[in-house]
Write an enzyme that holds these catalytic residues in place. Structure first.
Site: not given
Ligand code: NDP
Length: 237
Positions: A85, A159, A163, A192, A194
């Protein structure tokens, strides 16, 4: 049946909601985060029974190895499901004319190389069980066929390209692991609310995760190498 899940990027957003909903179903969750101590949400879910936090930085091979070793000690019988994720986005002002090599590399390191490294590292633990499911959280922005409608071609190319590459990586792991009855697929979580999706996103985290978990529960080997929306419809790559 109680399953063991490993979820990356579990500190906030969709990863944290995955942990919340999966653990509430009684499953065991290894919640991987760069800095578990800094996430109040994750700390509130850790109970030492169903939810365990493990440090993992997707960009560090050493950190990935340490996480796998720690989980292997705790669950020597293996894990059932890996959810890749963790992901990062880039600024909306980045377009095809101004995107730098550094920005492409930064996004690729986490969204593509991180998923590859983590998947490789957890394969021995997944191979110990029969479930063998790997869910990669992709995006509709990685769909080449949806680019005309969903993805204005000039916006956030690092980005979108990352993907699209993750989609190909999903397909390649699916093909590579098909004979071993793995189910490797990609999912779009919806747009979503977030930190990444922003406040104007139309989909709530609870609905996105409930939808993706419904798909995850129902997939079988015929879904190996597929690409799903969180609502359960199939996407074209
Ligand atoms: P957020 O930015 O809210 O959260 C991202 C998460 O990824 C955080 O927990 C962050 O940790 C973690 N992360 C980032 N880099 C690393 C790393 N190097 N090692 C470990 N953890 C890491 O994003 P979302 O929850 O919205 O997104 C989750 C997934 O869903 C992603 O892959 C995103 O591309 C995908 N997505 C999201 C969409 C949306 O609308 N929200 C739409 C389409 C896809 P930390 O707190 O340490 O930064």
């Amino acid at each position: 049946m109680t399953l063991t899940y490993v979820i990356t990027g579990a500190s906030r957003g969709l990863g944290l909601e995955f942990v919340r909903q999966i653990s509430s179903q009684g499953h065991t969750v290894y919640a991987l985060a760069r800095n578990p101590e800094a996430s109040k949400g994750l700390q509130s879910l850790i109970d030492g029974k169903n939810v365990f936090a493990v440090k993992l930085d997707a960009n560090s091979e050493k950190s990935i190895k340490e996480a796998v070793d720690e989980i292997n000690i705790n669950v020597p019988g293996g894990i059932d499901i890996l959810i890749n994720n963790a992901g990062i986005g880039c600024d909306a002002s980045v377009n095809v004319e101004n995107a730098t090599k550094q920005e492409y590399m930064r996004i690729f390191e986490t969204n593509v190389c991180g998923v590859s490294d983590i998947t490789q590292a957890f394969l021995p633990l997944l191979r110990k069980r029969d479930t063998k499911k790997i869910l990669n959280i992709s995006s509709v922005l990685g769909s080449i066929s949806a680019t005309e409608t969903a993805n204005p071609a000039s916006v956030k190319p690092p980005y979108c390209v990352s993907k699209a590459a993750l989609n190909m990586l999903t397909k390649m792991f699916a093909n590579h692991l098909a004979d071993e009855k793995f189910i490797v697929y990609a999912s779009h979580p919806g747009w979503v609310k977030t930190d990444m999706g922003g406040d104007s996103a139309p989909v709530e985290q609870t609905d996105s995760i409930a939808g993706m978990l419904k798909v995850l529960d129902s997939v079988t080997s015929k879904d190996n190498g597929e690409y799903y929306n969180y609502t359960g419809e199939k996407f074209t790559w």
